[in-house]
Design a protein around this motif. Structure first.
Motif, PDB file in Angstrom:
ATOM      1  N   LEU A   1       0.845  -1.335   0.147  1.00 26.38           N
ATOM      2  CA  LEU A   1       0.084   0.065  -0.110  1.00 26.38           C
ATOM      3  C   LEU A   1       0.934   1.266  -0.012  1.00 26.38           C
ATOM      4  N   ARG A   2       2.076   1.174   0.659  1.00 28.10           N
ATOM      5  CA  ARG A   2       2.649   2.432   0.794  1.00 28.10           C
ATOM      6  C   ARG A   2       3.536   2.612  -0.578  1.00 28.10           C
ATOM      7  N   GLU A   3       4.121   1.407  -1.182  1.00 30.25           N
ATOM      8  CA  GLU A   3       4.906   1.657  -2.362  1.00 30.25           C
ATOM      9  C   GLU A   3       4.458   1.388  -3.603  1.00 30.25           C
ATOM     10  N   SER A   4       3.007   1.108  -3.750  1.00 26.26           N
ATOM     11  CA  SER A   4       2.425   0.780  -5.093  1.00 26.26           C
ATOM     12  C   SER A   4       1.242   1.651  -5.149  1.00 26.26           C
ATOM     13  N   ASP A   5       0.688   1.701  -6.423  1.00 28.32           N
ATOM     14  CA  ASP A   5      -0.792   2.094  -6.540  1.00 28.32           C
ATOM     15  C   ASP A   5      -1.738   1.039  -7.004  1.00 28.32           C
ATOM     16  N   ALA A   6      -1.236  -0.306  -6.756  1.00 31.13           N
ATOM     17  CA  ALA A   6      -2.150  -1.212  -6.973  1.00 31.13           C
ATOM     18  C   ALA A   6      -3.339  -1.249  -6.358  1.00 31.13           C
ATOM     19  N   PRO A   7      -4.595  -1.858  -7.197  1.00 32.51           N
ATOM     20  CA  PRO A   7      -5.883  -1.681  -6.518  1.00 32.51           C
ATOM     21  C   PRO A   7      -5.788  -2.554  -5.247  1.00 32.51           C
ATOM     22  N   LEU A   8      -6.886  -2.150  -4.434  1.00 32.46           N
ATOM     23  CA  LEU A   8      -6.836  -3.181  -3.209  1.00 32.46           C
ATOM     24  C   LEU A   8      -7.101  -4.583  -3.244  1.00 32.46           C
ATOM     25  N   VAL A   9      -8.142  -4.958  -4.285  1.00 35.09           N
ATOM     26  CA  VAL A   9      -8.081  -6.252  -4.550  1.00 35.09           C
ATOM     27  C   VAL A   9      -6.931  -6.911  -4.978  1.00 35.09           C
ATOM     28  N   THR A  10      -6.037  -6.233  -5.805  1.00 35.25           N
ATOM     29  CA  THR A  10      -4.687  -6.671  -5.908  1.00 35.25           C
ATOM     30  C   THR A  10      -3.654  -7.234  -4.862  1.00 35.25           C
ATOM     31  N   VAL A  11      -3.594  -6.119  -3.999  1.00 31.65           N
ATOM     32  CA  VAL A  11      -3.031  -6.206  -2.825  1.00 31.65           C
ATOM     33  C   VAL A  11      -3.585  -7.352  -1.737  1.00 31.65           C
ATOM     34  N   ALA A  12      -5.111  -7.665  -1.952  1.00 30.45           N
ATOM     35  CA  ALA A  12      -5.526  -8.622  -1.137  1.00 30.45           C
ATOM     36  C   ALA A  12      -5.066  -9.729  -1.374  1.00 30.45           C
ATOM     37  N   ASN A  13      -5.039 -10.151  -2.902  1.00 31.97           N
ATOM     38  CA  ASN A  13      -4.764 -11.269  -3.703  1.00 31.97           C
ATOM     39  C   ASN A  13      -3.346 -11.764  -3.371  1.00 31.97           C
ATOM     40  N   ASN A  14      -2.621 -10.610  -3.499  1.00 33.61           N
ATOM     41  CA  ASN A  14      -1.096 -11.061  -3.092  1.00 33.61           C
ATOM     42  C   ASN A  14      -0.753 -11.354  -1.628  1.00 33.61           C
ATOM     43  N   VAL A  15      -1.651 -11.153  -0.963  1.00 30.15           N
ATOM     44  CA  VAL A  15      -1.270 -11.587   0.586  1.00 30.15           C
ATOM     45  C   VAL A  15      -2.440 -12.807   0.947  1.00 30.15           C
ATOM     46  N   GLY A  16      -2.967 -13.456  -0.021  1.00 30.04           N
ATOM     47  CA  GLY A  16      -3.662 -14.411   0.225  1.00 30.04           C
ATOM     48  C   GLY A  16      -5.317 -14.357   0.590  1.00 30.04           C
ATOM     49  N   TYR A  17      -5.718 -13.231   0.297  1.00 32.25           N
ATOM     50  CA  TYR A  17      -7.174 -12.987   0.611  1.00 32.25           C
ATOM     51  C   TYR A  17      -8.025 -12.974  -1.008  1.00 32.25           C
ATOM     52  N   THR A  18      -8.899 -13.715  -1.193  1.00 27.84           N
ATOM     53  CA  THR A  18      -9.810 -13.636  -2.117  1.00 27.84           C
ATOM     54  C   THR A  18     -10.962 -12.697  -2.187  1.00 27.84           C
ATOM     55  N   SER A  19     -11.241 -12.219  -0.841  1.00 29.28           N
ATOM     56  CA  SER A  19     -12.198 -11.165  -0.722  1.00 29.28           C
ATOM     57  C   SER A  19     -11.625  -9.968  -0.290  1.00 29.28           C
ATOM     58  N   GLU A  20     -11.817  -8.974  -0.859  1.00 27.03           N
ATOM     59  CA  GLU A  20     -11.570  -7.471  -0.564  1.00 27.03           C
ATOM     60  C   GLU A  20     -11.986  -6.944   1.035  1.00 27.03           C
ATOM     61  N   SER A  21     -13.289  -7.226   1.115  1.00 23.83           N
ATOM     62  CA  SER A  21     -13.844  -7.065   2.550  1.00 23.83           C
ATOM     63  C   SER A  21     -13.274  -7.871   3.512  1.00 23.83           C
ATOM     64  N   ALA A  22     -12.840  -9.224   3.416  1.00 25.99           N
ATOM     65  CA  ALA A  22     -12.064  -9.824   4.350  1.00 25.99           C
ATOM     66  C   ALA A  22     -10.732  -9.462   4.704  1.00 25.99           C
ATOM     67  N   PHE A  23     -10.039  -8.934   3.505  1.00 32.25           N
ATOM     68  CA  PHE A  23      -8.686  -8.441   3.847  1.00 32.25           C
ATOM     69  C   PHE A  23      -8.690  -6.925   4.296  1.00 32.25           C
ATOM     70  N   ALA A  24      -9.740  -6.201   4.011  1.00 34.32           N
ATOM     71  CA  ALA A  24      -9.916  -4.897   4.796  1.00 34.32           C
ATOM     72  C   ALA A  24     -10.053  -5.125   6.300  1.00 34.32           C
ATOM     73  N   HIS A  25     -10.938  -6.019   6.586  1.00 37.68           N
ATOM     74  CA  HIS A  25     -11.137  -6.367   8.052  1.00 37.68           C
ATOM     75  C   HIS A  25      -9.922  -6.668   8.740  1.00 37.68           C
ATOM     76  N   ALA A  26      -9.104  -7.909   8.101  1.00 38.56           N
ATOM     77  CA  ALA A  26      -7.941  -8.106   8.843  1.00 38.56           C
ATOM     78  C   ALA A  26      -7.026  -6.960   8.721  1.00 38.56           C
ATOM     79  N   PHE A  27      -6.891  -6.165   7.778  1.00 37.83           N
ATOM     80  CA  PHE A  27      -5.849  -5.146   7.775  1.00 37.83           C
ATOM     81  C   PHE A  27      -6.068  -4.131   9.083  1.00 37.83           C
TER      82      PHE A  27
END
Length: 314
Positions: free
Chosen positions: A273-299
Motif C-alpha cells: 500500500l505504501r509503495e505501489s498504486d495497486a488496487p486493493l483487490v490486487t493487494v488482497a490477492n497478493n497476501v492470500g485474500y480472495t475477498s477484498e472485504s475480508a482483507f480490509a477487516h484483517a488489515f
C-alpha cells in the motif's frame, strides 16, 4: 527470498546512508536520533567510547562494530570523562558522499598533532518502526561486535570496501555504497545470530532459524505468503506431524504458525500500500485474500485503520 533478507526488505522505508568521520584530539558530542530505524558505528582507526543516555559506556577499538537497534541517541567521545556537548556541534554533521567533500572533522587539538585521529564509519538504516519485525526486536539495544583477528572476514571486507568508497568517491559510488550498506547490515545480523549458538538459546529467532523444522516452515511462509497454508500443509512440508510443528513453532517464536502467517501478510500488505498504486483487490490477492472485504477487516484489525486510509497517510 530468505527470511532475513525478506524482513529487511519489508521494513525498509528509505535508502541507507553512511559517512566517514575523523575525530582529532579530545572530542565528545551527542548524536541525536534523527531518523526512524537503526544506526551503526565502525572504528577504522583509534579508539573511542559509545556513551548511551542510560547504561554503561561501551569502549570501542579498531575494527569494532556497534549496531544501535533503534538508532538511539548516543554520545561519541574519546573518553567517558570528556564533557559531552548536548547539542550536536556542526562538525558532527558529516558531509554527503555525493559532494565529493573531505570527511567531517571533529575539532579538538590541532589536526597537525602527532596523535593519529580516530576514524569512524557512521550510518543509518531507515526502517518502519510502526510494525517492527520480532527478529529485529529481540536484538539488544546496543549490539557490540568486537574485532577478532581472522573472525568474520566477510564483515571485515564489507567494512573495508565501504571505507574505500567513502574515502575516495568515484563514478558509481552512490550505488556501490547503497549495496555495501545492505551487505553490512546483513553481515552484522548474521554475526549476532551465529554468536547465539554457543549460548544455547532455546527460544527466539536465533534459535528458530537454527531449528531445521521451524526454519523450513518460516521459509515456506515467506516464499509463498499468498498460499492458503494450513498447519497440516506446513507440517507435511517440513516432515513433522501437525501437533509437533505447532508445539515447536509456538515454543520458539511465542505464536502459532498461522498467527505469524497473518502477521506477515499484513506487514507485506502495508508495504504494498505504501509503495505501489495497486488496487486493493490486487493487494488482497497478493497476501492470500480472495475477498477484498475480508482483507480490509484483517488489515484494520492489524493496523488500526482501513487500507485506503492507511495508503493516504503521509
Amino acid at each position: 527470498m530468505d527470511v532475513l533478507s525478506d524482513v529487511i526488505a519489508a521494513m525498509r522505508i528509505g535508502r541507507p546512508r553512511s559517512v566517514r568521520v575523523e575525530h582529532h584530539g579530545p572530542f565528545a558530542g551527542r548524536l541525536p536520533t534523527t531518523v526512524p530505524g537503526a544506526g551503526f558505528h565502525v572504528v577504522l582507526q583509534g579508539t573511542c567510547w559509545l556513551v548511551p543516555r542510560h547504561g554503561a559506556p561501551v569502549p570501542l577499538s579498531t575494527g569494532d562494530v556497534a549496531f544501535l537497534r533503534h538508532g538511539s541517541e548516543v554520545g561519541i567521545a574519546d573518553h567517558p570523562s570528556t564533557p559531552m556537548a548536548e547539542a550536536p556541534v556542526p562538525a558532527l554533521v558529516a558531509t554527503s558522499i555525493s559532494r565529493n567533500e573531505p570527511p567531517a572533522v571533529i575539532p579538538g587539538s590541532s589536526t597537525e598533532a602527532a596523535a593519529l585521529p580516530t576514524v569512524m564509519l557512521c550510518g543509518a538504516y531507515f526502517l518502519d518502526e510502526s510494525r517492527p519485525h520480532p527478529l529485529l526486536q529481540e536484538l539488544p539495544e546496543i549490539l557490540h561486535l568486537p574485532a577478532r583477528l581472522g573472525h568474520r572476514p566477510e564483515l571485515r571486507s564489507a567494512i573495508e570496501l565501504l571505507n574505500s568508497e567513502l574515502k575516495q568517491p568515484r563514478e558509481g559510488t552512490d550505488v556501490i555504497v547503497r549495496a555495501l550498506l545492505d551487505m553490512l547490515l546483513l553481515y552484522i545480523l548474521r554475526t549476532w545470530h551465529d554468536a547465539q549458538a554457543p549460548r544455547h538459546r532455546t527460544t527466539g529467532w536465533a534459535a528458530a532459524l537454527r531449528d531445521p523444522a521451524t526454519a523450513s516452515a518460516l521459509q515456506a511462509i515467506h516464499a509463498d505468503p499468498s498460499r492458503q497454508w494450513t498447519v497440516e500443509d506446513l507440517a507435511a512440508h517440513v516432515g513433522l506431524s501437525r501437533p509437533a510443528l505447532a508445539r515447536r513453532f509456538t515454543s520458539l517464536l511465542g505464536q502459532p504458525p498461522l498467527s505469524y502467517l497473518t502477521w506477515w501478510r499484513m506487514t507485506i500488505a502495508a508495504r504494498l500500500l505504501r509503495e505501489s498504486d495497486a488496487p486493493l483487490v490486487t493487494v488482497a490477492n497478493n497476501v492470500g485474500y480472495t475477498s477484498e472485504s475480508a482483507f480490509a477487516h484483517a488489515f484494520k484489525r492489524a493496523h488500526g485503520t482501513a487500507p485506503g486510509r492507511y495508503r493516504r497517510q503521509p
